[in-house]
Structures are given as C-alpha cells and as structure tokens.
Design a protein around this motif. Structure first.
Motif, mmCIF file in Angstrom:
data_model
loop_
_atom_site.group_PDB
_atom_site.id
_atom_site.type_symbol
_atom_site.label_atom_id
_atom_site.label_comp_id
_atom_site.label_asym_id
_atom_site.label_seq_id
_atom_site.Cartn_x
_atom_site.Cartn_y
_atom_site.Cartn_z
ATOM 1 N N ARG A 119 5.340 8.681 7.201
ATOM 2 C CA ARG A 119 6.419 8.083 6.683
ATOM 3 C C ARG A 119 7.368 8.398 5.390
ATOM 4 N N LEU A 120 6.400 8.541 4.542
ATOM 5 C CA LEU A 120 7.081 9.086 3.224
ATOM 6 C C LEU A 120 7.684 10.484 3.290
ATOM 7 N N ARG A 121 7.104 11.222 4.017
ATOM 8 C CA ARG A 121 7.885 12.718 4.263
ATOM 9 C C ARG A 121 9.034 12.295 5.157
ATOM 10 N N LYS A 122 9.446 11.505 5.746
ATOM 11 C CA LYS A 122 10.617 11.056 6.522
ATOM 12 C C LYS A 122 11.626 10.522 5.499
ATOM 13 N N THR A 123 11.210 10.117 4.396
ATOM 14 C CA THR A 123 12.131 9.493 3.445
ATOM 15 C C THR A 123 12.527 10.617 2.574
ATOM 16 N N GLY A 124 12.135 11.991 2.667
ATOM 17 C CA GLY A 124 12.408 13.061 1.941
ATOM 18 C C GLY A 124 11.401 13.528 0.852
ATOM 19 N N PRO A 144 0.762 -1.102 0.045
ATOM 20 C CA PRO A 144 0.129 0.019 -0.069
ATOM 21 C C PRO A 144 0.908 1.504 -0.255
ATOM 22 N N ARG A 145 1.868 1.550 0.704
ATOM 23 C CA ARG A 145 2.516 2.750 0.922
ATOM 24 C C ARG A 145 3.445 2.856 -0.213
ATOM 25 N N GLU A 146 3.889 1.923 -1.032
ATOM 26 C CA GLU A 146 4.397 2.005 -2.453
ATOM 27 C C GLU A 146 3.638 2.280 -3.280
ATOM 28 N N ARG A 147 2.574 2.013 -3.311
ATOM 29 C CA ARG A 147 1.521 2.214 -4.166
ATOM 30 C C ARG A 147 1.256 4.094 -3.780
ATOM 31 N N LEU A 148 1.148 4.319 -2.905
ATOM 32 C CA LEU A 148 1.032 5.642 -2.385
ATOM 33 C C LEU A 148 2.080 6.408 -3.204
ATOM 34 N N ARG A 149 3.506 5.942 -2.728
ATOM 35 C CA ARG A 149 4.425 6.904 -3.134
ATOM 36 C C ARG A 149 4.574 6.899 -4.729
ATOM 37 N N LEU A 150 4.150 6.025 -5.599
ATOM 38 C CA LEU A 150 4.100 5.799 -6.945
ATOM 39 C C LEU A 150 3.125 6.977 -7.483
ATOM 40 N N ALA A 151 2.035 7.060 -6.858
ATOM 41 C CA ALA A 151 0.823 7.754 -7.155
ATOM 42 C C ALA A 151 1.186 9.382 -6.998
ATOM 43 N N LEU A 152 1.853 9.648 -5.786
ATOM 44 C CA LEU A 152 2.439 10.928 -5.518
ATOM 45 C C LEU A 152 3.524 11.259 -6.502
ATOM 46 N N GLU A 153 4.511 10.546 -6.670
ATOM 47 C CA GLU A 153 5.808 10.953 -7.553
ATOM 48 C C GLU A 153 5.132 10.899 -9.139
ATOM 49 N N SER A 154 4.149 10.454 -9.240
ATOM 50 C CA SER A 154 3.535 10.534 -10.901
ATOM 51 C C SER A 154 2.798 11.748 -10.776
ATOM 52 N N GLY A 155 2.409 12.577 -9.922
ATOM 53 C CA GLY A 155 1.704 14.032 -9.787
ATOM 54 C C GLY A 155 0.249 13.653 -9.521
ATOM 55 N N LEU A 156 -0.150 12.496 -9.123
ATOM 56 C CA LEU A 156 -1.732 12.349 -8.928
ATOM 57 C C LEU A 156 -2.091 12.819 -7.538
ATOM 58 N N PRO A 157 -3.231 13.696 -7.390
ATOM 59 C CA PRO A 157 -3.808 14.012 -6.209
ATOM 60 C C PRO A 157 -4.230 12.521 -5.535
ATOM 61 N N VAL A 158 -4.337 12.436 -4.204
ATOM 62 C CA VAL A 158 -4.652 11.178 -3.411
ATOM 63 C C VAL A 158 -5.431 11.469 -2.360
ATOM 64 N N THR A 159 -6.710 11.284 -2.322
ATOM 65 C CA THR A 159 -7.812 11.408 -1.260
ATOM 66 C C THR A 159 -7.296 10.334 -0.255
ATOM 67 N N ALA A 160 -8.151 10.611 1.101
ATOM 68 C CA ALA A 160 -8.066 9.255 1.638
ATOM 69 C C ALA A 160 -8.947 8.356 1.121
ATOM 70 N N LEU A 161 -10.058 8.530 0.241
ATOM 71 C CA LEU A 161 -10.971 7.712 -0.444
ATOM 72 C C LEU A 161 -10.026 6.902 -1.311
ATOM 73 N N ASP A 162 -9.244 7.723 -2.217
ATOM 74 C CA ASP A 162 -8.375 6.935 -3.303
ATOM 75 C C ASP A 162 -7.494 6.082 -2.778
ATOM 76 N N GLY A 163 -6.950 6.232 -1.605
ATOM 77 C CA GLY A 163 -6.101 5.215 -0.782
ATOM 78 C C GLY A 163 -6.780 3.988 -0.513
ATOM 79 N N LEU A 164 -8.054 4.341 0.085
ATOM 80 C CA LEU A 164 -8.699 3.226 0.585
ATOM 81 C C LEU A 164 -9.452 2.271 -0.347
ATOM 82 N N PHE A 165 -9.764 2.820 -1.573
ATOM 83 C CA PHE A 165 -10.545 2.349 -2.790
ATOM 84 C C PHE A 165 -9.391 1.200 -3.580
#
Length: 209
Positions: A176-181, A142-163
């Motif tokens: 946690r991703l912020r702590k990676t830079g 899940p966290r890797e999916r979130l990282r890929l989405a953000l790095e690709s420029g997608l907005p991610v809502t809490a429901l995007d993350g859930l669904f």
C-alpha cells in the motif's frame, strides 16, 4: 541486508481480557513444546491448533511470531478440519477464530488483547530498539509507523513491524505504501528470537531512492 539480527525477549506478555486459566495453560504448553522442538512456523501453528481450544487470527502472529499467518492457515486446511467464526478484536478489527472443535457457539464474539514487551534488538549495524520505540510513540496507526520508519532510513523486518508497530501483515502494508509512491526494496535477513529459540530468514524492507 547482511548480518544477523537478534531479538532478546526480556519480557513478553500477550493476554486477552477474558482469557481462562485453561487457555493460558494451553498456550504455555504450545510455547514450551515449540522451544523444545525448535519448531518452525508451520510446526508452531500445528501445535497450537492441536493443543489450544481455539485460536484467533489476531493472536497467532503475536503468540507464535508468525509473519504469514493466512498462508500458513491455508496450507493446513487440507490437514485439519478447521471450523471458522468471524469475530471482532479490540472493538475495531474484524477477523476469525479457528478451531478443531465443531461447536463454536461458546466462543466469544469479541476479544480484547494487550501486549506488553521488553525486547532488545541487536544487529551488526548497531541499530537497537530505541528508534522503533520512538516512532511507536509518535504515531498510532501501524502503517503510519511503518512509513515514518522507512522514511527515516530504518530497516524494518517483519518482527520489527510486529513488536513495535503492531503490524501483522507487513507485506500488505508495504504494498500500500508503494502505491503512494514510496520506493521500498525487499530483501531477507537472518534473525534469531529467544521466544521461539529459532534462527530463520525473514523479509526486511528499506526505502530506496
């Protein structure tokens, strides 16, 4: 982020392998009452605790589309005499069962959940569900999916993350991703979903810099 995001739920099946007909009926009652009352998050959780024999920390976000489940549970502890039991989900994640019943011995120690969806995502920027679905195919964590989405420029809502990413506590994963830079901005956007029938503000995250 301006504008509203609509989530049109065409199919939404969240089931547990050993779910009894009684539990399935109780959850249907909760969702029906929630839609009729256009119940907010805390009201949906309250209905579930009063109606269902027991609820689990894993299922609550998916069944009720809750984005701050631990905080909501904490807020209701003074109102309800909640009993708690530690359990295992999908053979790898630990969590809790909550119930108003005093005897939890007959509640299983392990749960196996499955989610099947067909959801249309519509917003003013014409960002539909396709890129989120593609990322879900490319990565399992899940966290890797979130990282890929953000790095690709997608907005991610809490429901995007859930669904599409299986993320129940997106704020924790963002931290946690912020702590990676990774530089991530947080704002709020108005959303509607046809499962609960409610319009509300939810967090939305974007990469910056």
């Amino acid at each position: 982020m301006s504008g509203r995001i609509d989530y049109q739920i065409e199919k939404y099946s969240f089931t547990e392998a050993a779910e009894t007909p009684q539990l399935a009926r109780q959850w249907r009652e909760v969702l029906e009452q929630s839609r009729q009352q256009k119940a907010g998050a805390e009201e949906r959780l309250r209905l579930a605790l009063q109606t269902v024999d027991y609820v689990t920390s894993f299922e609550l976000p998916f069944r009720l589309l809750l984005i701050r489940t631990p905080q909501l549970i904490a807020a209701l502890r003074n109102e309800f005499p909640l009993q708690q039991k530690n359990v295992l989900f999908n053979a790898k994640r630990f969590g809790c069962v909550y119930s108003l019943k005093t005897d939890l011995d007959k509640i299983p120690d392990e749960f196996q959940y499955r989610l099947v969806t067909r959801i249309r995502r519509e917003d003013s920027a014409e960002t539909n569900a396709a890129p989120y679905q593609q990322i879900a195919k490319e990565a399992k964590a899940p966290r890797e999916r979130l990282r890929l989405a953000l790095e690709s420029g997608l907005p991610v809502t809490a429901l995007d993350g859930l669904f599409w990413f299986g993320i129940q506590r997106i704020a924790a994963d963002v931290q946690r991703l912020r702590k990676t830079g990774l530089k991530i901005a947080t704002s709020e956007t108005e959303i509607f979903d046809s499962l609960t029938g409610t319009v509300r503000l939810v967090p939305v995250y974007r990469r910056v810099g």
